[in-house]
Design a protein around this motif. Structure first.
Motif, PDB file in Angstrom:
ATOM      1  N   SER A 121     -22.039  55.764  22.905  1.00 34.77           N
ATOM      2  CA  SER A 121     -20.682  55.226  23.002  1.00 34.77           C
ATOM      3  C   SER A 121     -20.587  53.921  22.225  1.00 34.77           C
ATOM      4  N   GLU A 122     -19.351  53.467  22.067  1.00 34.50           N
ATOM      5  CA  GLU A 122     -19.114  52.180  21.419  1.00 34.50           C
ATOM      6  C   GLU A 122     -18.165  51.369  22.272  1.00 34.50           C
ATOM      7  N   GLY A 123     -18.238  50.052  22.126  1.00 35.67           N
ATOM      8  CA  GLY A 123     -17.357  49.168  22.855  1.00 35.67           C
ATOM      9  C   GLY A 123     -16.847  48.054  21.971  1.00 35.67           C
ATOM     10  N   LYS A 124     -15.683  47.517  22.345  1.00 36.64           N
ATOM     11  CA  LYS A 124     -15.081  46.404  21.608  1.00 36.64           C
ATOM     12  C   LYS A 124     -14.479  45.420  22.593  1.00 36.64           C
ATOM     13  N   ILE A 125     -14.508  44.168  22.228  1.00 39.76           N
ATOM     14  CA  ILE A 125     -13.761  43.130  22.935  1.00 39.76           C
ATOM     15  C   ILE A 125     -12.759  42.574  21.934  1.00 39.76           C
ATOM     16  N   VAL A 126     -11.474  42.637  22.287  1.00 32.06           N
ATOM     17  CA  VAL A 126     -10.399  42.175  21.406  1.00 32.06           C
ATOM     18  C   VAL A 126      -9.412  41.333  22.210  1.00 32.06           C
ATOM     19  N   ASP A 127      -8.569  40.584  21.494  1.00 35.41           N
ATOM     20  CA  ASP A 127      -7.487  39.869  22.172  1.00 35.41           C
ATOM     21  C   ASP A 127      -6.217  40.708  22.103  1.00 35.41           C
ATOM     22  N   ALA A 128      -5.125  40.164  22.601  1.00 33.39           N
ATOM     23  CA  ALA A 128      -3.855  40.898  22.668  1.00 33.39           C
ATOM     24  C   ALA A 128      -3.338  41.284  21.280  1.00 33.39           C
ATOM     25  N   ASP A 129      -3.754  40.536  20.253  1.00 30.63           N
ATOM     26  CA  ASP A 129      -3.329  40.835  18.882  1.00 30.63           C
ATOM     27  C   ASP A 129      -4.280  41.787  18.165  1.00 30.63           C
ATOM     28  N   GLY A 130      -5.350  42.198  18.860  1.00 29.35           N
ATOM     29  CA  GLY A 130      -6.316  43.113  18.264  1.00 29.35           C
ATOM     30  C   GLY A 130      -7.448  42.436  17.508  1.00 29.35           C
ATOM     31  N   LYS A 131      -7.510  41.089  17.554  1.00 28.32           N
ATOM     32  CA  LYS A 131      -8.589  40.365  16.876  1.00 28.32           C
ATOM     33  C   LYS A 131      -9.913  40.706  17.558  1.00 28.32           C
ATOM     34  N   LEU A 132     -10.918  41.110  16.762  1.00 24.70           N
ATOM     35  CA  LEU A 132     -12.207  41.552  17.289  1.00 24.70           C
ATOM     36  C   LEU A 132     -13.140  40.370  17.543  1.00 24.70           C
ATOM     37  N   TYR A 133     -13.683  40.301  18.765  1.00 27.56           N
ATOM     38  CA  TYR A 133     -14.640  39.257  19.135  1.00 27.56           C
ATOM     39  C   TYR A 133     -16.071  39.774  19.153  1.00 27.56           C
ATOM     40  N   ALA A 134     -16.262  41.006  19.607  1.00 33.41           N
ATOM     41  CA  ALA A 134     -17.611  41.584  19.658  1.00 33.41           C
ATOM     42  C   ALA A 134     -17.499  43.101  19.674  1.00 33.41           C
ATOM     43  N   HIS A 135     -18.532  43.741  19.153  1.00 30.98           N
ATOM     44  CA  HIS A 135     -18.589  45.201  19.063  1.00 30.98           C
ATOM     45  C   HIS A 135     -19.994  45.638  19.457  1.00 30.98           C
ATOM     46  N   ALA A 136     -20.111  46.805  20.067  1.00 32.27           N
ATOM     47  CA  ALA A 136     -21.429  47.315  20.437  1.00 32.27           C
ATOM     48  C   ALA A 136     -21.468  48.830  20.336  1.00 32.27           C
ATOM     49  N   THR A 137     -22.667  49.320  20.120  1.00 34.25           N
ATOM     50  CA  THR A 137     -22.947  50.736  20.318  1.00 34.25           C
ATOM     51  C   THR A 137     -24.043  50.813  21.364  1.00 34.25           C
ATOM     52  N   ALA A 138     -24.019  51.886  22.133  1.00 39.54           N
ATOM     53  CA  ALA A 138     -25.002  52.039  23.204  1.00 39.54           C
ATOM     54  C   ALA A 138     -25.455  53.487  23.298  1.00 39.54           C
ATOM     55  N   THR A 139     -26.672  53.640  23.736  1.00 40.56           N
ATOM     56  CA  THR A 139     -27.209  54.956  24.088  1.00 40.56           C
ATOM     57  C   THR A 139     -27.560  54.900  25.563  1.00 40.56           C
ATOM     58  N   CYS A 140     -27.066  55.880  26.297  1.00 40.51           N
ATOM     59  CA  CYS A 140     -27.362  55.962  27.730  1.00 40.51           C
ATOM     60  C   CYS A 140     -28.140  57.243  28.015  1.00 40.51           C
TER      61      CYS A 140
END
Length: 145
Positions: A121-140
């Motif tokens: 899977s992948e994850g993102k942290i963004v603000d209300a305007d869609g500005k990206l703060y951090a991104h990740a990929t993970a294997t579970c």
């Protein structure tokens, strides 16, 4: 309502979003609340505060890491049957800019691929305007009893 152990992942996370079951206790340390869920997808509202600062006064990278571990894992969880668990075996994070303090952000998790034994899977942290703060990929690892 079913007992949580009898719920599949989507039912469990839907109940959590609706406040029918409490969020994970980590959300007392890292403020994050699931607000939307679907198959292969989860959305959290998150907010760093003065408890999450590094020695230089910025939000510690562990805040984003914890949030991204949660949303990537939950994205996998949405596709699991009742009684099936998972555990993160790999989490690759890219910090794109400093996470602001005392600002509501949105963290999302999306499934990339799922098989019998692994969920990616992948994850993102963004603000209300869609500005990206951090991104990740993970294997579970999918844990079948």
């Amino acid at each position: 309502m079913k007992h949580p152990k009898e719920m599949n992942g989507l039912e469990f996370l839907t109940a959590m979003c609706e406040g029918k079951i409490p969020p994970a206790s980590i959300s007392q340390t890292i403020p994050m609340q699931p607000v939307e869920v679907a198959e292969g997808y989860i959305k959290f509202e998150v907010q760093a505060d003065e408890r999450h600062l590094n020695p230089l006064g910025g939000v510690h990278g562990g805040f984003a890491a914890t949030v991204l571990d949660s949303v990537t894992g939950c994205a996998v969880h949405t596709l699991l049957e009742a009684g099936v668990g998972y555990g993160t075996i790999d989490l690759n994070i890219k910090m794109c800019r400093p996470v602001p303090r005392n600002q509501k952000l949105i963290a999302t998790g999306n499934i990339i691929n799922i098989s019998k034994n692994l969920g990616i899977s992948e994850g993102k942290i963004v603000d209300a305007d869609g500005k990206l703060y951090a991104h990740a990929t993970a294997t579970c690892m999918i844990i079948r009893a």
